[in-house]
Design an enzyme around this catalytic site. Structure first.
Site, short mmCIF file in Angstrom:
data_model
loop_
_atom_site.label_atom_id
_atom_site.label_comp_id
_atom_site.label_asym_id
_atom_site.label_seq_id
_atom_site.Cartn_x
_atom_site.Cartn_y
_atom_site.Cartn_z
N GLN A 123 -5.78 1.52 -4.43
CA GLN A 123 -5.09 0.95 -3.16
C GLN A 123 -4.38 -0.30 -3.49
OE1 GLN A 123 -7.23 -0.63 -0.03
NE2 GLN A 123 -9.00 -1.29 -1.28
N CYS A 180 0.69 -1.00 0.16
CA CYS A 180 -0.01 -0.16 0.13
C CYS A 180 0.81 1.39 -0.01
CB CYS A 180 -0.85 0.05 1.18
SG CYS A 180 -0.27 -0.02 2.76
N HIS A 214 -2.70 1.65 6.90
CA HIS A 214 -3.11 1.18 5.44
C HIS A 214 -3.33 2.69 4.68
CE1 HIS A 214 -4.23 -0.94 1.89
NE2 HIS A 214 -5.43 -0.23 2.03
#
Length: 300
Positions: free
Chosen positions: A265, A198, A253
């Site tokens: 993402q 990520c 994240h």
């Protein structure tokens, strides 16, 4: 005892003999004086009486005047000694007061110098720390001050060329991201050849377009000093959106907002890079906040 007795007797006899010898001489001297007095004429007696009276007057007057003069002289001496003592005492007090005042002045000056030295040291330390912070392109848990927030809130007037550069940077970042859709997740990956995680995807999109040193992890990106926080209703394409999924730090994240309530993402192992809706219940529950990395000030 007999010897002692004889000695006492001899002593007494000598004393009596001495007295006997002395008495006829005194009588003769007295007789001579009387005869001498009888021979003196009455005129000589008068002269002698007048001379004796004069001498007696002089002798009477002199002893009276002498003690007075002595008393005066002694008083003068006492006064002079007292004055000298007072002068010396006053001079000593003046000297002591001057010395005390000098000591106080020196203490005050030393204290003032010490304070000034401390202030200069603190100022120099603050300058050095600010210079070091400006030189370091570090990132960490820093918040912007009031001045930075005020500067950010002020409207920026951009020239036409600067607007074009900013728009071009936004477009290049989005195209770089879109070209990675469908590629597999790779933990620690930062290039298209190996794949991305990520934060690696975000790092790849922005590292060559902004002047800020881009961090490598999601938590460091969330605490980036030069990235201004953005409200959810004011999100623009290119803003970073953060989530807390595994409860590791403030954010673990990250994704990039694309527009229309969606973000791109690299989710987790076994999945590919994709575009996801920000309005999903799962992402709404784990949403932490957003930061704006690319601005007209930060672009190269």
């Amino acid at each position: 005892m007999r010897l002692l007795f004889t000695l006492f007797v001899l002593l007494f006899t000598q004393l009596f003999l001495n007295m006997a010898h002395a008495s006829p001489q005194t009588r003769v001297a007295a007789d001579q004086r009387k005869s001498h007095v009888n021979q003196v004429t009455p005129e000589e007696r008068r002269k002698r009486k007048t001379a004796a009276a004069k001498t007696s007057k002089k002798t009477k007057v002199a002893p009276v005047s002498e003690p007075k003069t002595q008393e005066k002289n002694s008083k003068k001496k006492v006064k002079s000694t007292e004055l000298v003592k007072r002068k010396t005492s006053s001079e000593k007090t003046v000297k002591t007061t001057r010395a005390e005042s000098k000591k106080e002045k020196t203490l005050k000056t030393t204290r003032a110098e010490a304070k000034a030295g401390k202030q200069t040291k603190t100022r120099s330390l603050a300058k050095n720390s600010s210079e070091k912070a400006s030189k370091k392109e570090a990132y960490g848990r820093h918040r912007k001050g009031k001045k930075l927030r005020e500067e950010d809130s002020k409207p920026i007037t951009l020239s036409a060329t600067h607007k074009k550069r900013y728009q071009h940077a936004q477009q290049t970042a989005m195209t770089k991201l879109m070209h990675q859709v469908g590629k597999p997740y790779r933990w620690g990956g930062t290039s298209p050849n190996t794949g991305f995680d990520c934060s690696g995807l975000v790092y790849y999109a922005y590292k060559d377009l902004i002047r800020i040193k881009m961090p490598r992890t999601a938590n460091e990106m969330y605490h980036l000093r030069d990235a201004a926080p953005v409200k959810r209703g004011e999100l623009e394409s290119g803003d970073l959106v953060f989530f807390r999924i595994n409860n590791r730090g403030a954010a673990d994240h990250v994704g990039v907002y694309v527009g229309n309530g969606k973000f791109i993402q690299s989710p987790r192992t076994g999945e590919d890079i994709k575009i996801t809706s920000l309005g999903d219940d799962y992402w709404q529950d784990h949403y932490v906040g957003a930061r704006r990395v690319m601005t007209p000030k930060t672009i190269r």
